[in-house]
Motif scaffolding. Sequence first.
Motif, PDB file in Angstrom:
ATOM      1  N   GLU A 157       0.804  -1.224   0.000  1.00  0.00           N
ATOM      2  CA  GLU A 157       0.000   0.000   0.000  1.00  0.00           C
ATOM      3  C   GLU A 157       0.837   1.274   0.000  1.00  0.00           C
ATOM      4  N   GLU A 158       1.931   1.316   0.742  1.00  0.00           N
ATOM      5  CA  GLU A 158       2.742   2.535   0.835  1.00  0.00           C
ATOM      6  C   GLU A 158       3.708   2.698  -0.332  1.00  0.00           C
ATOM      7  N   ASN A 182      -0.920   5.624  -0.693  1.00  0.00           N
ATOM      8  CA  ASN A 182       0.053   6.360   0.099  1.00  0.00           C
ATOM      9  C   ASN A 182      -0.429   7.804   0.245  1.00  0.00           C
TER      10      ASN A 182
END
Length: 396
Positions: A225-226, A252
């Motif tokens: 996800e980041e 992010n």
Amino acid sequence: MPSISTKGLAMPESPIRKLVPYAENAKKKGINVIHLNIGQPDIKTPQVALDAVKNNTLDVIAYSRTEGSETYREKIAAYYKKQHINVTAQEIIVTTGGSEALAFVMGSIADADDEIIIPEPFYANYNGFATAAGVHVVPVVSKIENNFALPPIEEFEKLITSKTKAILICNPGNPTGYLYSKEEIKKLAAIVKKHNLFLIADEVYREFTYDGKEHYSILQEEGLEENAIIVDSVSKRYSMCGARIGCLVSKNKELVKTALKFAQARLSPPTYAQIASEAALETPNSYFTNVIEEYVERRNILITELEKVKGVRVAKPQGAFYCIAELPIKDADKFAQWLLEDFNINNETVMVAPAAGFYATKGLGKNQIRIAYVLDKESLKRAVNILKEALAVYQD
């Protein structure tokens, strides 16, 4: 005399468009030019999108929100959910084409002299966006011998330095038509997490996959996800290249917040094009079924005919609508220009994109061309025959 910037002088020409003057001169002489050089589909834009523009009742063509209209972004998020990609409207910024999305990404994640690793050959304009941002492209070579598959992950490891900010892929690929497998995406996910890098995926050809293969998005990969950033566009999906609407997608929050500042500087994406693009999301699945069937037939005809030409080697695309062909010549730039200036059959010739411009490594791709199979099957057959006859008489 005032001087031009070093950055401007370093800006590369487009291998897709730089031969346009020669094509225009050929047309003025009455020669029909079959355009294999540019990914402009001849597929009809969905009627629902055209009608949305024709039938709108706007009195004022006003600015939209910087990040794109809320209703459109909500509908984009719903579209992604159908693709098994769970994002919200707040994780989407609508841009003026996928090009602007990529420019925003580079501006948001990299400073001057930072590096982004890209498997080559790659979409030629990545070189241009990187030059404009002052970013260095660090290429890792994929090869026609194995259909341009993902290079060994060890090759990426060797290239990572303190200046490396991201790995960028196009999936399915332009110019190769290669479709990265789920396993290959997982390998890339592991390396960017290990080295704390971004993984940027240009997924504008997501719908166009062949031979029963499915697209696996980087935002389907758990734990990324980041790190994950998607660049997307309506241009090829709905045959709406002139709409110039794309988007940047990431979970992010800091990346989205930063990219929004770049978006604010250009005010907003175009209003009419958003209206058309929002309506295009209502396009029935049958549209894509028919389009994909057509592209498969075109691909099969193109590859079959090219494989008959002596000395030609071609990679078989698994997605998008491009292929790289290696020709028995030394310099594809000179060959492409010669085709437009000095060769025709019955007042017809072809325009191709020399592939060297899709590489960052100097000297690679010199004898390769990119072909976009976005034309009808008969045109493709005639085009390959012209290439065959041209190669039989061409002298380097």
